[in-house]
Design a protein around this motif. Structure first.
Motif, mmCIF file in Angstrom:
data_model
loop_
_atom_site.group_PDB
_atom_site.id
_atom_site.type_symbol
_atom_site.label_atom_id
_atom_site.label_comp_id
_atom_site.label_asym_id
_atom_site.label_seq_id
_atom_site.Cartn_x
_atom_site.Cartn_y
_atom_site.Cartn_z
ATOM 1 N N MET A 26 0.854 -1.199 0.000
ATOM 2 C CA MET A 26 0.000 0.000 0.000
ATOM 3 C C MET A 26 0.889 1.247 0.000
ATOM 4 N N ASN A 27 0.688 2.150 -0.963
ATOM 5 C CA ASN A 27 1.510 3.355 -0.955
ATOM 6 C C ASN A 27 0.909 4.400 -0.022
ATOM 7 N N SER A 28 1.640 5.521 0.138
ATOM 8 C CA SER A 28 1.200 6.464 1.158
ATOM 9 C C SER A 28 -0.068 7.211 0.766
ATOM 10 N N GLN A 29 -0.332 7.383 -0.559
ATOM 11 C CA GLN A 29 -1.601 8.011 -0.950
ATOM 12 C C GLN A 29 -2.766 7.124 -0.532
ATOM 13 N N GLN B 199 -2.763 4.973 1.884
ATOM 14 C CA GLN B 199 -2.894 5.029 3.346
ATOM 15 C C GLN B 199 -3.641 6.287 3.759
ATOM 16 N N THR B 200 -3.314 7.409 3.086
ATOM 17 C CA THR B 200 -3.979 8.672 3.398
ATOM 18 C C THR B 200 -5.470 8.563 3.137
ATOM 19 N N HIS C 67 5.501 -3.453 1.888
ATOM 20 C CA HIS C 67 5.171 -2.232 1.160
ATOM 21 C C HIS C 67 5.680 -2.429 -0.265
ATOM 22 N N PRO C 68 4.915 -2.023 -1.271
ATOM 23 C CA PRO C 68 5.352 -2.284 -2.648
ATOM 24 C C PRO C 68 6.701 -1.642 -2.968
ATOM 25 N N ASP D 178 9.267 10.341 -0.635
ATOM 26 C CA ASP D 178 8.219 9.972 0.300
ATOM 27 C C ASP D 178 7.836 8.506 0.189
ATOM 28 N N GLU D 179 7.823 8.015 -1.042
ATOM 29 C CA GLU D 179 7.394 6.634 -1.251
ATOM 30 C C GLU D 179 8.312 5.647 -0.555
ATOM 31 N N ILE E 116 8.083 4.315 3.753
ATOM 32 C CA ILE E 116 7.398 3.184 4.376
ATOM 33 C C ILE E 116 8.300 1.963 4.229
ATOM 34 N N ARG F 36 -0.814 17.058 1.068
ATOM 35 C CA ARG F 36 -1.507 16.518 2.230
ATOM 36 C C ARG F 36 -0.761 15.359 2.882
ATOM 37 N N ARG F 37 -0.262 14.440 2.054
ATOM 38 C CA ARG F 37 0.385 13.252 2.630
ATOM 39 C C ARG F 37 1.632 13.630 3.422
ATOM 40 N N ASP G 227 0.324 15.487 6.830
ATOM 41 C CA ASP G 227 -0.235 14.626 7.870
ATOM 42 C C ASP G 227 0.848 13.939 8.693
#
Lengths: 105, 814
Positions: free
Chosen positions: A1-4, A6-7, B555-556, B618-619, B622, B777-778, B781
């Motif tokens: 699951m990517n962060s978008q 998750q958001t 995580h992918p 950012d990707e 995770i 937004r990501r 947060d």
């Protein structure tokens, strides 16, 4: 699951506002109890353990609910709890050693 | 056997391109490791010259090469340099930085900018420590700087200002590095690399990172007290004010003994790489080795007071610390036997790296055995401050740690540079080093047993110490000759050494899978780890012939295409400069300190935004192996370290409670009514903070912003209340210098207030960025979530302080 993703998922999670407000209420009540008992001189030697329990309860409420250890991955607890235990142990051992030093063991 | 990657072209390697500016702004872990390597090598030479000067002075009785004053400076700076600027940064900054991401299958460390910041802070701290040489004012109170010799009254010059401030600065660097690399190991491992599949080097340094995070805070607190004593006339270590210099010893050794393992654990890790590789066998007893590493880390935090047996702590404390000190020999022994068992029956290849590993086993064991002698208080009392102790810790730290680091240098040099070191010169370097080392330090056992004290700058000719001292000096110059051979070998290799290829030693772990030197991105494709010693299995297959199933990433992973690496940044070097200005400004001109603080704050915020909006990075935040957000892991690790910082402050407050010789005390001056109000305000700020976080999480930016601003207002009100309280106490005659209560109260509560202030600044920056819509937004947060964790931590610290300081005010003493 990517962060978008998750958001997006987070946006659909239920709000925890009620739980947070209840915790705030408990924190206020516990603080009031702490201050109250600190003025009861008759408590004598019980005062310190009682205050430790009350402040410990406040501490736990913030850590579990506001810092989300209750909701989050256990991995974060694995990082924080041992450090906290170590910190408390250091305080206790230093006190033990230094009090004995001042009192001439 | 799979095809190995070909030797990559020079222009593809991480070493190529960018010029000087590229190195100044680099955030690539490999380049930063090289910067650490060059710096530690330089200071190794500096520390070596200091040692040679001392040995020259002691070569003959009544020698006059050095004055007593200079000799004090030499032994102080030799110890300080070798520990803080050579062995520790070599293990942490060079080896860990270079090797860990490669061994765990990562493209960089968790926080590349923070990594660069750590290096620059380290460099500036090292310069501050050494700048006294140019003013004939070098530190001169020994590497453990015992109070009260370090107080202004006994050491009025600036010597110990350089020492205390330089160590404070470099300590920040170590904590940031430890935090960064621990987060890297926890969260950046390749899919399938469970903890029990990690290379032992990673295991060893992971425990070291934990130790750094929990061991440095007590030292930082001790140094802060010392700086306050020297610059602001407090009396944390002054008997005349009711305090005791013993507090320094506890705070220092709470750091100092874990520090021994901070220096030794990377050596253990290097050994666990070299021995299996050159024995062509898997490491014997991997689980026992991993658990014993963790046990060493745990026990190392409980043995600090064995450095203080001579103080007189009483039979209970002496017995307890003697027991824990002896216990630590068990996991250490497991390691020694495992390495020997690994070699047993192996196809041994006597390369230079392996020779250093063999010497390590013999010499470290010798040092460990003399350490068990010191663990017994009655024997320790005879050996304390004698040359026997000097022999012991040099067998551990030079014969042990430094030998392993030198072995590691020969082992990973081809990976760093793409070229081999010359084996003939290597063996000459090894044998001269072994002979020189033992010739220098073995006679010191005899000197110590014959009663020669350490740290004396001359001795009379009829003491019977002449021959052993002369032998030690000859040995020291033999080691200097050996170091010269090493330097020549390195230069020769850089200028035209034989190309190594990606896997010159037929290695076992992932670092040998990539080209030498590696490309900037390390791995074109993130490897999938199916077993321990993955690269060995890639080459030679699995036991039984069947390939284990591929692990499923949490995580992918990125799918082909361009590899995004973080861009260079100028901010780390600017922040480090600002921090150094801020600290050193105290010695020069307070305006310099203020300018430094502003530069640090501005650049830190700018770097924060640069990091937060770094787009494709950012990707990768995770963890592929854990599914956790790297930034949250980092913040929790930071909070763990901060817990030890405040624990040290709280312990000091409690230790000195009721020891005041006059002036206002907690019972007479504290106003619980006011503080109850400010406490309630701070607690409610945690509610508004968590509501802000919840609103942002649900996509309600408008309410998120409102709650954020409410938190800022409540935090500011708390700070206002604290300022009012401080002002009223000043008016009632309680200053930082009045008594023990004043200094411990203002320091502890003041540092908490400083944390709240930093929190308010962070929230202001976040609110501004959210209001202007600067953050995606990501990014917003997770930034709010991390800021919230910090804010709540400050809150829980206050819960403890409020109870201990204000509500227990009438409890006479601890």
């Amino acid at each position: 699951m990517n962060s978008q993703a998750q958001t997006a998922e987070a946006a659909h999670e239920p709000s925890r506002t009620l739980a947070y407000v209840v915790v705030a209420g408990l924190l206020a009540v516990l603080t009031a109890m702490e201050v109250w008992v600190s003025y009861i001189h008759a408590l004598g030697v019980v005062l310190v353990p009682l205050l430790v329990v009350l402040s410990g309860a406040k501490f736990a409420l913030v850590v579990l609910f506001y810092m989300h250890l209750h909701y989050d991955s256990w991995a974060f607890s694995v990082i924080f709890v041992p450090a906290l235990m170590l910190a408390m142990t250091v305080v206790v051992i230093l006190l033990f050693l230094m009090i004995r030093f001042f009192e001439g063991f | 056997m799979v095809a190995l990657p070909k030797q990559i072209e020079v222009e593809e390697s991480y070493l190529h391109g960018g010029g000087i500016l590229g190195w100044l702004t680099t955030i690539d872990h490999k380049r930063i490791a090289v910067l650490y390597g060059v710096t530690t090598l330089f200071f190794f030479l500096v520390g070596g010259v200091e040692a040679l000067l001392m040995r020259t002075q002691l070569a003959r009785p009544d020698n006059t090469v050095l004055s007593a004053y200079l000799y004090n400076e030499m032994f102080t700076m030799h110890g300080t340099t070798m520990i803080f600027l050579v062995v520790m940064p070599a293990g942490l900054g060079f080896f860990s930085n270079f090797v860990v991401p490669l061994q765990i299958g990562a493209r960089d460390v968790a926080f590349p900018r923070l990594n660069a910041l750590s290096y620059w802070i380290f460099l500036f701290g090292a310069i501050v420590l050494n700048i006294g040489w140019f003013h004939n004012l070098s530190p001169d109170a020994g590497w453990f700087g015992y109070a009260n010799l370090t107080e202004r009254y006994y050491s009025p010059g600036a010597n110990l200002d350089f020492w205390s401030l330089g160590l404070l600065i470099s300590g920040v660097s170590s904590v940031l590095s430890g935090l960064n690399l621990l987060t890297t190991v926890i969260n950046m491992r390749a899919p399938g690399m469970t903890f029990m599949r990690m290379p032992l080097f990673v295991w060893s340094v992971m425990v070291m990172f934990v130790l750094i995070l929990v061991a440095f805070p007590p030292l930082t607190v001790g140094l802060i007290f010392l700086v306050l004593d020297r610059f602001f006339d407090t009396h944390f270590y002054r008997v005349v004010a009711g305090a005791t210099p013993l507090l320094w010893q506890h705070l220092f050794w709470l750091f100092g003994h874990p520090e021994v393992y901070i220096m030794v654990l990377p050596a253990f890790g290097i050994m666990s790489e070299i021995v299996p590789t050159f024995s062509r066998k898997p490491l014997y007893g991997y689980p026992a080795m991993a658990y014993s590493t963790a046990l060493i880390g745990f026990l190392s935090y409980g043995v600090w007071a064995h450095h203080m047996f001579a103080v007189g702590m009483g039979p209970v404390a002496d017995s307890a610390f003697a027991l824990t000190s002896m216990l630590i020999a068990i996991p250490t022994g497991i390691k020694i036997f495992s390495w020997i068992a690994t070699m047993w029956g192996g196809d041994l290849k006597m390369k230079t790296a392996f020779l250093y590993a063999l010497a390590f086993i013999v010499q470290f064991t010798a040092g460990g055995l003399s350490g068990i002698m010191h663990a017994q208080p009655p024997i320790d009392l005879q050996q304390t401050d004698s040359y026997f102790v000097v022999a012991h810790f040099h067998y551990v730290l030079f014969g042990g740690s430094a030998f392993a680091l030198l072995g590691g240098l020969y082992y990973w040099w081809p990976k760093v540079t793409g070229r081999l070191l010359d084996e003939r010169l290597g063996k000459l370097n090894f044998w001269t080093m072994v002979i020189g080392f033992n010739l220098t330090f073995f006679p010191m056992h005899i000197l110590g047993a014959e009663g020669m004290p350490r740290r004396i700058y001359h001795y009379a000719p009829d003491m019977g110490w002449n021959l052993m001292n002369l032998l030690a000096t000859i040995g020291a110059f033999t080691m200097a000759f050996s170091a010269l051979i090493l330097l020549i070998n390195m230069l020769k290799s850089i200028r035209g050494g034989e190309l190594s290829g990606p896997d010159p030693w037929d290695g076992r772990n992932l670092e040998w899978k990539v080209p030498s030197p590696p490309p900037e991105y390390n791995f074109r494709e993130i490897p999938l780890v199916r077993a321990r010693d993955q690269f060995w299995h890639d080459k030679y297959g699995y036991e039984g012939g069947a390939t284990p199933a591929a692990p499923a990433p949490a995580h992918p992973l990125e799918e082909g295409g361009a590899i995004h690496m973080p861009a260079p940044s100028i901010y780390p070097i600017l922040i480090a400069a600002g921090l150094t200005m801020g600290v050193v400004g105290m010695m020069l001109w307070i305006r310099v300190a203020v300018c430094g603080a502003f530069l640090t704050a501005f650049c830190a915020i700018a770097m924060g935004f640069e990091y937060a909006n770094a787009g494709a990075e950012d990707e990768k935040q995770i963890g592929a192996a854990t599914g956790l957000d790297t930034r949250k892991v980092g913040v929790w690790a930071f909070i763990g370290s901060e817990s030890l910082f405040f624990a040290s402050l709280i312990a000091t407050y409690l230790i000195y409670k009721g020891k005041d010789l006059g002036g206002p005390t907690a019972e007479t001056i504290l106003e619980v009514g006011l503080t109850t109000t400010t406490t309630f305000i701070l607690l409610m700020s945690s509610l508004t903070m968590v509501l802000a976080q919840d609103s942002f999480r649900r996509g309600d930016r408008s309410w998120g912003l409102r709650w954020l601003i409410a938190t800022i207002i409540l935090g500011s009100l708390f700070l206002g209340g604290q300022a009012y309280e401080f002002d009223s106490f000043f008016r009632k005659g309680l200053t930082l210098q009045t008594n023990l209560f004043g200094q411990t109260f203002y320091t502890m509560v003041g540092f908490h207030g400083a944390h709240v202030t930093v929190g308010v600044i962070i929230l202001l920056a976040l609110a501004a960025a959210s209001w202007t819509g600067w953050f995606e937004r990501r990014h917003r947060d997770i930034a709010v979530e991390c800021a919230a964790l910090y804010w709540h931590f400050v809150d829980i610290v206050w819960i403890v302080i409020f109870s201990i300081v204000y509500l227990m005010r009438s409890v006479a003493k601890a």
